[in-house]
Motif scaffolding. Structure first.
Motif, PDB file in Angstrom:
ATOM      1  N   LEU A  64      -1.799  -8.467 -12.700  1.00 13.25           N
ATOM      2  CA  LEU A  64      -1.110  -7.326 -13.391  1.00 13.25           C
ATOM      3  C   LEU A  64      -1.635  -6.862 -14.736  1.00 13.25           C
ATOM      4  O   LEU A  64      -1.492  -7.606 -15.687  1.00 13.25           O
ATOM      5  CB  LEU A  64       0.402  -7.661 -13.612  1.00 13.25           C
ATOM      6  CG  LEU A  64       1.210  -7.849 -12.182  1.00 13.25           C
ATOM      7  CD1 LEU A  64       2.549  -8.158 -12.476  1.00 13.25           C
ATOM      8  CD2 LEU A  64       1.295  -6.456 -11.529  1.00 13.25           C
ATOM      9  N   HIS A 198       2.524  -6.653  -3.736  1.00 10.94           N
ATOM     10  CA  HIS A 198       2.584  -5.067  -3.104  1.00 10.94           C
ATOM     11  C   HIS A 198       2.301  -5.245  -1.411  1.00 10.94           C
ATOM     12  O   HIS A 198       1.894  -4.214  -1.091  1.00 10.94           O
ATOM     13  CB  HIS A 198       1.918  -4.288  -3.585  1.00 10.94           C
ATOM     14  CG  HIS A 198       1.814  -4.372  -5.229  1.00 10.94           C
ATOM     15  ND1 HIS A 198       3.006  -4.177  -5.849  1.00 10.94           N
ATOM     16  CD2 HIS A 198       0.939  -4.748  -6.188  1.00 10.94           C
ATOM     17  CE1 HIS A 198       2.671  -4.300  -7.102  1.00 10.94           C
ATOM     18  NE2 HIS A 198       1.726  -5.006  -7.372  1.00 10.94           N
ATOM     19  N   ARG A 221       4.472  -2.225 -11.093  1.00 11.73           N
ATOM     20  CA  ARG A 221       3.022  -2.177 -11.323  1.00 11.73           C
ATOM     21  C   ARG A 221       2.579  -2.351 -12.734  1.00 11.73           C
ATOM     22  O   ARG A 221       1.343  -2.798 -12.992  1.00 11.73           O
ATOM     23  CB  ARG A 221       2.509  -0.715 -11.032  1.00 11.73           C
ATOM     24  CG  ARG A 221       2.761  -0.541  -9.637  1.00 11.73           C
ATOM     25  CD  ARG A 221       1.765  -1.073  -8.631  1.00 11.73           C
ATOM     26  NE  ARG A 221       2.050  -0.675  -7.056  1.00 11.73           N
ATOM     27  CZ  ARG A 221       1.388  -0.957  -5.858  1.00 11.73           C
ATOM     28  NH1 ARG A 221       0.125  -1.250  -6.386  1.00 11.73           N
ATOM     29  NH2 ARG A 221       1.727  -0.497  -4.840  1.00 11.73           N
ATOM     30  N   SER A 222       3.473  -2.639 -13.725  1.00 10.85           N
ATOM     31  CA  SER A 222       3.018  -2.768 -15.183  1.00 10.85           C
ATOM     32  C   SER A 222       4.119  -3.558 -15.685  1.00 10.85           C
ATOM     33  O   SER A 222       5.346  -3.545 -15.217  1.00 10.85           O
ATOM     34  CB  SER A 222       2.662  -1.560 -15.793  1.00 10.85           C
ATOM     35  OG  SER A 222       3.724  -0.810 -15.847  1.00 10.85           O
TER      36      SER A 222
END
Length: 439
Positions: A64, A198, A221-222
């Motif tokens: 990440l 994911h 995602r972040s």
């Protein structure tokens, strides 16, 4: 699960909704915006949130933004705790944080309350999270049962925020079955899931957990996305209802639609579906309605929700719409209508007594233009929350004739004043010119 033995995986999260009246509406009684509430209201229950954090071995993986999953979660949650509302009761539970061995039976019992649900000492809570190190297995089902116990019971909705990077590797109990079990108990528990990995298998499990409890799923995602989403869910916990919405089931036609009194209702609507409900509106009343549709799975971009009030014959009375392009996980709209707005479209229901107020049946139609992304399950339908209120109609604007009459009087007065002023100004100007020529 031990380090390196689990493939990378992931997670997600929703609910929500909007009330337009006070406590009397939530109790299912008519609420009138222009009437003061009588008596002393019961104190509002504090919002309750239990954060369930996956600390299993795979949280060491660095994928990440160049950081490990656990470090992203720790830094994000530090910011979340700093921003916690003072009124929120907040707690933390871990899974896979304490047993480092290879005995799966023992590892699958590894779920512990790290910080009790209550008024938060922010320094202690941040310290507790900062000292966690990825260790063991992933008993999500066990952790969900523990979180339900952490939150206790009550009339208010409790929220569990689950942050994980993989599917449960300890079933039974299967986490989807646990979520359904908790929902069936009627303990007002909503589980929002956030996935740090994911793969499709994990995504489906986390969607299942969220769907079963009316929660949301988010594919993280972040670090910023994780921080903002958890803050949003905690803030939303203060908007939940003291009494849960009443379950109902809309139909495709007004004739067979359920009749709704003032209150808050929940339903599920399929993609691109119409659902209809009926509301009796008396003369002198104003119907106020709002609807929120929760996007608890991945949907195609560019969509909208429509709320219509129609007559029993299908003629539209008023509508409310909202549209989005995929940036929000709830889409809402509302409308207001009173019998004085009918313009002859609605025929009042005959009454036995001349003194009784005539009643109009208004059909509320909820429609959506949503479509699932490829591979996303269409069933069950999307969570829908409908709020209905009947208040005293706002005073009608003064009649057109009266308003127009006053307008003509004002116009004539201004015209006359302008004419007099113009004549006077012209006479003075001519007099000054005449005097100037003589001198």
């Amino acid at each position: 699960m031990t380090t390196g033995r689990r493939p990378t995986t992931r997670l997600g999260s929703l609910l929500a909704a909007a009330a337009i009246t006070g406590a009397s509406l939530l109790l299912g009684l008519p609420a009138h915006a222009d009437e003061p509430s009588g008596g002393s209201a019961a104190p509002k229950e504090a919002p309750k949130v239990d954060l369930v954090l996956d600390v299993s071995g795979s949280m060491r993986i660095t994928d990440l933004q160049g950081k490990s999953r656990i470090s992203v979660a720790q830094q994000s949650l530090g910011e979340v705790i700093d921003a916690l509302p003072a009124e929120t009761d907040f707690g933390i539970r871990t899974l896979g944080a304490n047993y480092p061995g290879d005995d799966k039976t023992q590892g699958c019992q590894d779920s512990k309350q790290l910080f009790p649900v209550g008024k938060t000492n922010k320094v202690e809570a941040k310290t507790a999270i900062a000292t966690l190190r990825p260790t063991g297995w992933t008993p999500i089902g066990l952790a969900l049962r523990g979180a339900a116990q952490d939150l206790g019971k009550g009339e208010g909705t409790r929220r569990v925020v689950l942050i994980t990077d993989g599917e449960d590797d300890c079933a039974p109990p299967d986490p989807c079955d646990v979520a359904r079990e908790l929902a069936a108990q009627g303990i007002h528990l909503v589980v929002d899931t956030l996935g740090l990995a994911h793969d499709d298998k994990t995504r489906q499990q986390l969607l299942c957990i969220a769907n079963a409890t009316g929660g949301t799923y988010t594919d993280v995602r972040s670090q910023d996305q994780l921080t903002n989403k958890v803050k949003q869910l905690i803030d939303r916990s203060d908007d939940t209802y003291t009494v849960n919405p009443v379950k109902t089931a809309g139909t495709d036609k007004c004739e067979s639609a359920p009749v709704l009194a003032p209150g808050v209702y929940s339903d599920r609507e399929k993609f691109s579906e119409h659902r209809v409900y009926k509301v009796p509106v008396k003369s002198g009343q104003e119907l106020r309605a709002s609807v929120s549709v929760s996007l608890d799975r991945a949907v195609a971009r560019d969509y909208g929700v429509l709320l219509q009030a129609t007559s029993a014959t299908g003629q539209e009375l008023v509508r409310g719409t909202d549209a989005d392009n995929g940036r929000n996980d709830v889409i809402s709209t509302g409308l207001r209508w009173s019998t004085s707005d009918s313009k002859g479209y609605v025929t009042a229901t005959p009454t036995a007594s001349a003194s009784a107020k005539p009643e109009t049946t208004v059909c509320l139609v909820v429609s959506n233009s949503l479509a699932p992304q490829p591979g996303v399950q269409a069933d069950p339908g999307l969570p829908l929350e409908l709020t209905v209120d009947l208040a005293s109609a706002s005073p009608a604007p003064e009649g057109a004739a009266m308003g127009l009459g006053r307008g003509w009087i004002l116009l004539l007065t201004l015209t006359a004043a302008g004419l007099v002023f113009g004549l006077l100004f012209g006479w003075i100007a001519r007099w000054r010119i005449a005097v100037w020529r003589e001198n």
